[in-house]
Motif scaffolding. Sequence first.
Motif, PDB file in Angstrom:
ATOM      1  N   ALA A  12       0.826  -1.204   0.000  1.00 50.09           N
ATOM      2  CA  ALA A  12       0.000   0.000   0.000  1.00 50.09           C
ATOM      3  C   ALA A  12       0.866   1.261   0.000  1.00 50.09           C
ATOM      4  O   ALA A  12       0.550   2.244  -0.674  1.00 50.09           O
ATOM      5  N   SER A  13       1.971   1.229   0.740  1.00 50.40           N
ATOM      6  CA  SER A  13       2.886   2.374   0.752  1.00 50.40           C
ATOM      7  C   SER A  13       3.458   2.617  -0.641  1.00 50.40           C
ATOM      8  O   SER A  13       3.579   3.767  -1.092  1.00 50.40           O
ATOM      9  N   GLY A  14       3.810   1.533  -1.332  1.00 51.59           N
ATOM     10  CA  GLY A  14       4.300   1.666  -2.699  1.00 51.59           C
ATOM     11  C   GLY A  14       3.249   2.241  -3.624  1.00 51.59           C
ATOM     12  O   GLY A  14       3.541   3.104  -4.464  1.00 51.59           O
ATOM     13  N   LEU A  15       2.006   1.787  -3.473  1.00 48.73           N
ATOM     14  CA  LEU A  15       0.906   2.300  -4.289  1.00 48.73           C
ATOM     15  C   LEU A  15       0.707   3.793  -4.065  1.00 48.73           C
ATOM     16  O   LEU A  15       0.572   4.563  -5.020  1.00 48.73           O
ATOM     17  N   ASP A  17       2.845   6.008  -3.024  1.00 53.96           N
ATOM     18  CA  ASP A  17       3.965   6.753  -3.621  1.00 53.96           C
ATOM     19  C   ASP A  17       3.771   6.919  -5.130  1.00 53.96           C
ATOM     20  O   ASP A  17       4.022   7.994  -5.694  1.00 53.96           O
ATOM     21  N   ILE A  18       3.330   5.843  -5.798  1.00 57.10           N
ATOM     22  CA  ILE A  18       3.151   5.904  -7.253  1.00 57.10           C
ATOM     23  C   ILE A  18       1.991   6.827  -7.627  1.00 57.10           C
ATOM     24  O   ILE A  18       2.082   7.598  -8.591  1.00 57.10           O
ATOM     25  N   ILE A  19       0.906   6.768  -6.868  1.00 57.49           N
ATOM     26  CA  ILE A  19      -0.232   7.664  -7.128  1.00 57.49           C
ATOM     27  C   ILE A  19       0.205   9.117  -7.002  1.00 57.49           C
ATOM     28  O   ILE A  19      -0.086   9.958  -7.872  1.00 57.49           O
ATOM     29  N   ASP A  20       0.939   9.428  -5.943  1.00 60.55           N
ATOM     30  CA  ASP A  20       1.388  10.803  -5.726  1.00 60.55           C
ATOM     31  C   ASP A  20       2.368  11.262  -6.798  1.00 60.55           C
ATOM     32  O   ASP A  20       2.360  12.428  -7.214  1.00 60.55           O
ATOM     33  N   SER A  21       3.211  10.340  -7.263  1.00 60.60           N
ATOM     34  CA  SER A  21       4.216  10.692  -8.280  1.00 60.60           C
ATOM     35  C   SER A  21       3.602  10.897  -9.660  1.00 60.60           C
ATOM     36  O   SER A  21       4.232  11.495 -10.535  1.00 60.60           O
ATOM     37  N   ASN A  22       2.386  10.391  -9.858  1.00 61.43           N
ATOM     38  CA  ASN A  22       1.751  10.481 -11.172  1.00 61.43           C
ATOM     39  C   ASN A  22       0.508  11.377 -11.174  1.00 61.43           C
ATOM     40  O   ASN A  22      -0.351  11.249 -12.046  1.00 61.43           O
ATOM     41  N   LYS A  23       0.446  12.284 -10.226  1.00 57.07           N
ATOM     42  CA  LYS A  23      -0.714  13.172 -10.105  1.00 57.07           C
ATOM     43  C   LYS A  23      -0.961  13.981 -11.363  1.00 57.07           C
ATOM     44  O   LYS A  23      -2.102  14.295 -11.721  1.00 57.07           O
ATOM     45  N   LYS A  25      -0.510  13.003 -14.340  1.00 53.02           N
ATOM     46  CA  LYS A  25      -0.949  12.127 -15.425  1.00 53.02           C
ATOM     47  C   LYS A  25      -2.353  11.590 -15.201  1.00 53.02           C
ATOM     48  O   LYS A  25      -3.122  11.418 -16.152  1.00 53.02           O
ATOM     49  N   ARG A  26      -2.686  11.251 -13.958  1.00 55.77           N
ATOM     50  CA  ARG A  26      -3.997  10.700 -13.645  1.00 55.77           C
ATOM     51  C   ARG A  26      -4.528  11.360 -12.369  1.00 55.77           C
ATOM     52  O   ARG A  26      -3.830  11.435 -11.352  1.00 55.77           O
ATOM     53  N   ASP A  27      -5.777  11.799 -12.437  1.00 62.99           N
ATOM     54  CA  ASP A  27      -6.397  12.449 -11.281  1.00 62.99           C
ATOM     55  C   ASP A  27      -7.051  11.379 -10.401  1.00 62.99           C
ATOM     56  O   ASP A  27      -8.231  11.056 -10.547  1.00 62.99           O
ATOM     57  N   ILE A  28      -6.247  10.814  -9.503  1.00 57.87           N
ATOM     58  CA  ILE A  28      -6.728   9.770  -8.593  1.00 57.87           C
ATOM     59  C   ILE A  28      -6.643  10.294  -7.160  1.00 57.87           C
ATOM     60  O   ILE A  28      -5.576  10.704  -6.709  1.00 57.87           O
ATOM     61  N   THR A  29      -7.761  10.275  -6.482  1.00 56.13           N
ATOM     62  CA  THR A  29      -7.831  10.808  -5.120  1.00 56.13           C
ATOM     63  C   THR A  29      -8.017   9.670  -4.121  1.00 56.13           C
ATOM     64  O   THR A  29      -8.899   8.823  -4.289  1.00 56.13           O
ATOM     65  N   ILE A  30      -7.172   9.662  -3.097  1.00 57.72           N
ATOM     66  CA  ILE A  30      -7.297   8.669  -2.027  1.00 57.72           C
ATOM     67  C   ILE A  30      -8.268   9.211  -0.986  1.00 57.72           C
ATOM     68  O   ILE A  30      -7.978  10.167  -0.265  1.00 57.72           O
ATOM     69  N   GLU A  31      -9.446   8.598  -0.911  1.00 63.70           N
ATOM     70  CA  GLU A  31     -10.508   9.088  -0.025  1.00 63.70           C
ATOM     71  C   GLU A  31     -10.389   8.539   1.394  1.00 63.70           C
ATOM     72  O   GLU A  31     -10.857   9.169   2.345  1.00 63.70           O
ATOM     73  N   GLY A  32      -9.789   7.366   1.538  1.00 64.80           N
ATOM     74  CA  GLY A  32      -9.669   6.779   2.865  1.00 64.80           C
ATOM     75  C   GLY A  32      -8.698   5.610   2.852  1.00 64.80           C
ATOM     76  O   GLY A  32      -8.561   4.923   1.835  1.00 64.80           O
ATOM     77  N   ILE A  33      -8.016   5.405   3.981  1.00 60.73           N
ATOM     78  CA  ILE A  33      -7.101   4.272   4.130  1.00 60.73           C
ATOM     79  C   ILE A  33      -7.432   3.583   5.451  1.00 60.73           C
ATOM     80  O   ILE A  33      -7.360   4.193   6.521  1.00 60.73           O
ATOM     81  N   LYS A  44       2.715   8.840   8.245  1.00 55.29           N
ATOM     82  CA  LYS A  44       2.785   8.493   6.823  1.00 55.29           C
ATOM     83  C   LYS A  44       1.955   9.460   5.980  1.00 55.29           C
ATOM     84  O   LYS A  44       1.165  10.261   6.491  1.00 55.29           O
ATOM     85  N   LYS A  45       2.157   9.359   4.669  1.00 53.74           N
ATOM     86  CA  LYS A  45       1.414  10.196   3.733  1.00 53.74           C
ATOM     87  C   LYS A  45      -0.084   9.967   3.874  1.00 53.74           C
ATOM     88  O   LYS A  45      -0.530   8.862   4.184  1.00 53.74           O
ATOM     89  N   HIS A  46      -0.855  11.001   3.621  1.00 53.23           N
ATOM     90  CA  HIS A  46      -2.324  10.953   3.651  1.00 53.23           C
ATOM     91  C   HIS A  46      -2.858  10.519   5.020  1.00 53.23           C
ATOM     92  O   HIS A  46      -3.887   9.830   5.104  1.00 53.23           O
ATOM     93  N   ALA A  47      -2.146  10.938   6.073  1.00 49.15           N
ATOM     94  CA  ALA A  47      -2.584  10.598   7.433  1.00 49.15           C
ATOM     95  C   ALA A  47      -3.962  11.181   7.737  1.00 49.15           C
ATOM     96  O   ALA A  47      -4.676  10.666   8.602  1.00 49.15           O
ATOM     97  N   ASP A  48      -4.347  12.211   7.009  1.00 55.61           N
ATOM     98  CA  ASP A  48      -5.633  12.867   7.260  1.00 55.61           C
ATOM     99  C   ASP A  48      -6.825  12.005   6.850  1.00 55.61           C
ATOM    100  O   ASP A  48      -7.966  12.285   7.267  1.00 55.61           O
ATOM    101  N   VAL A  49      -6.584  10.958   6.050  1.00 54.17           N
ATOM    102  CA  VAL A  49      -7.710  10.106   5.633  1.00 54.17           C
ATOM    103  C   VAL A  49      -7.617   8.712   6.266  1.00 54.17           C
ATOM    104  O   VAL A  49      -8.340   7.796   5.859  1.00 54.17           O
ATOM    105  N   LEU A  50      -6.755   8.537   7.242  1.00 55.79           N
ATOM    106  CA  LEU A  50      -6.658   7.245   7.929  1.00 55.79           C
ATOM    107  C   LEU A  50      -7.896   6.997   8.783  1.00 55.79           C
ATOM    108  O   LEU A  50      -8.466   7.915   9.373  1.00 55.79           O
TER     109      LEU A  50
END
Length: 403
Positions: A12-15, A17-23, A25-33, A44-50
């Motif tokens: 999940a951490s790898g995923l 990182d890749i989503i953030d690095s390709n912002k 190119k693709r508009d993908i929003t992480i709504e919750g983890i 960790k990244k996106h701690a606000d949606v944990l």
Amino acid sequence: MKIGILGYGTVASGLVDIIDSNKDKRDITIEGILVRDVDKYSHKKHADVLTSNIDDIFAKDIDVMVELLGGLHPAYEYLKKAIENKINIVTANKDMLAEFGAELVKLAKENGVCIKFEASVGGGIPVIKPLIESLEGNEINSISAILNGTTNFILSKMYDEDLSYEQALKQAQELGFAEANPEADVMGYDAGRKLSILSTLSYNKRIYWKDFYLEGIDKIEHKDIEYAKKLGCKIKLVGQSKLKDGKVNGFVRPVLIDNDNIMSKIDNEFNIIVANGDFLGDVSFVGKGAGKDATGSAVYADVLDIYDKRINNVDAFMQEKISVDKLVSSECKALLRFKKPQQKEKIISVLKENLIDSEVIAQDDELAVMVDASSECAINDSLKVIQDNNYCEDMSKILKLSL
């Protein structure tokens, strides 16, 4: 596209990182983890949606649920609910697919959503999609593969550094390649689950992983490695299935492979899948079978497929389950070891009488013989005669694999 992620471990951490690095190119929003303990992951990244509450994920308007929890439960329950809520699924969970793939694929079809699972087999190696799409014009005759990085690492260390099985396993655990409880890997269960997924898709016949012959590497000894070297071979844990006349034969087991075979050159945590098609012949897929970036990349590719509306047909999981022949029915070779033999001459006599050919490899404190037989059953029948007559205290068998 809005996604929810179940789990925040290595993949999940790898995923993320890749989503953030390709912002761009693709508009993908992480709504919750979803995590068990929010405080543990607050750095960790996106701690606000944990969140530690699965209902918080379902309360979001998400398009894709990415399941990276592993195990059967509660992953199965979460994905079933997601599908019923018309949410597309991406998973790396080979355990769940091997057990509940048929049910989940059927449910997804009924609800007009899809299930993607490239990362479930071979980590970052793109093999599922090629099997479904690129090789569609071929009838796949066989799959031969090294599907578990942990066991391949252990066997590589035993061969290259003369480590014992216990020493190599300990090193694998220290480096993070093996779990504290390595049973699923070293007993062949992990590879069996992956082989069942590949075989189901390749042959369009649903194959249950426990129907394969499963044998692990926990009984491989230093002597086995010595004999392998003497024979110009390596020992690898290989999963193989073959389709012939509508029937499937398959196993996961340690086998001898000639040093000039491509599979013998795949070491440490790397995996290989060799598919044989009736028009194409052999095609090989090689790469890292696990790891943050490699597996995260495969998960991201699945998310992009849904983003771009590239949906595959995986109806093979819905086919009627067929039985699997566990033993090799064609001509085969094997290394046989007879420990503390009381009747060496009688052992050799039984082998010569019942098998095509036999060659003595070693005759010191034990007897080692390379045999050629009409089938694995013929070998087993000979071993039973030797065992029933107490010609030795213990014996072992390692097949030699030809691709």
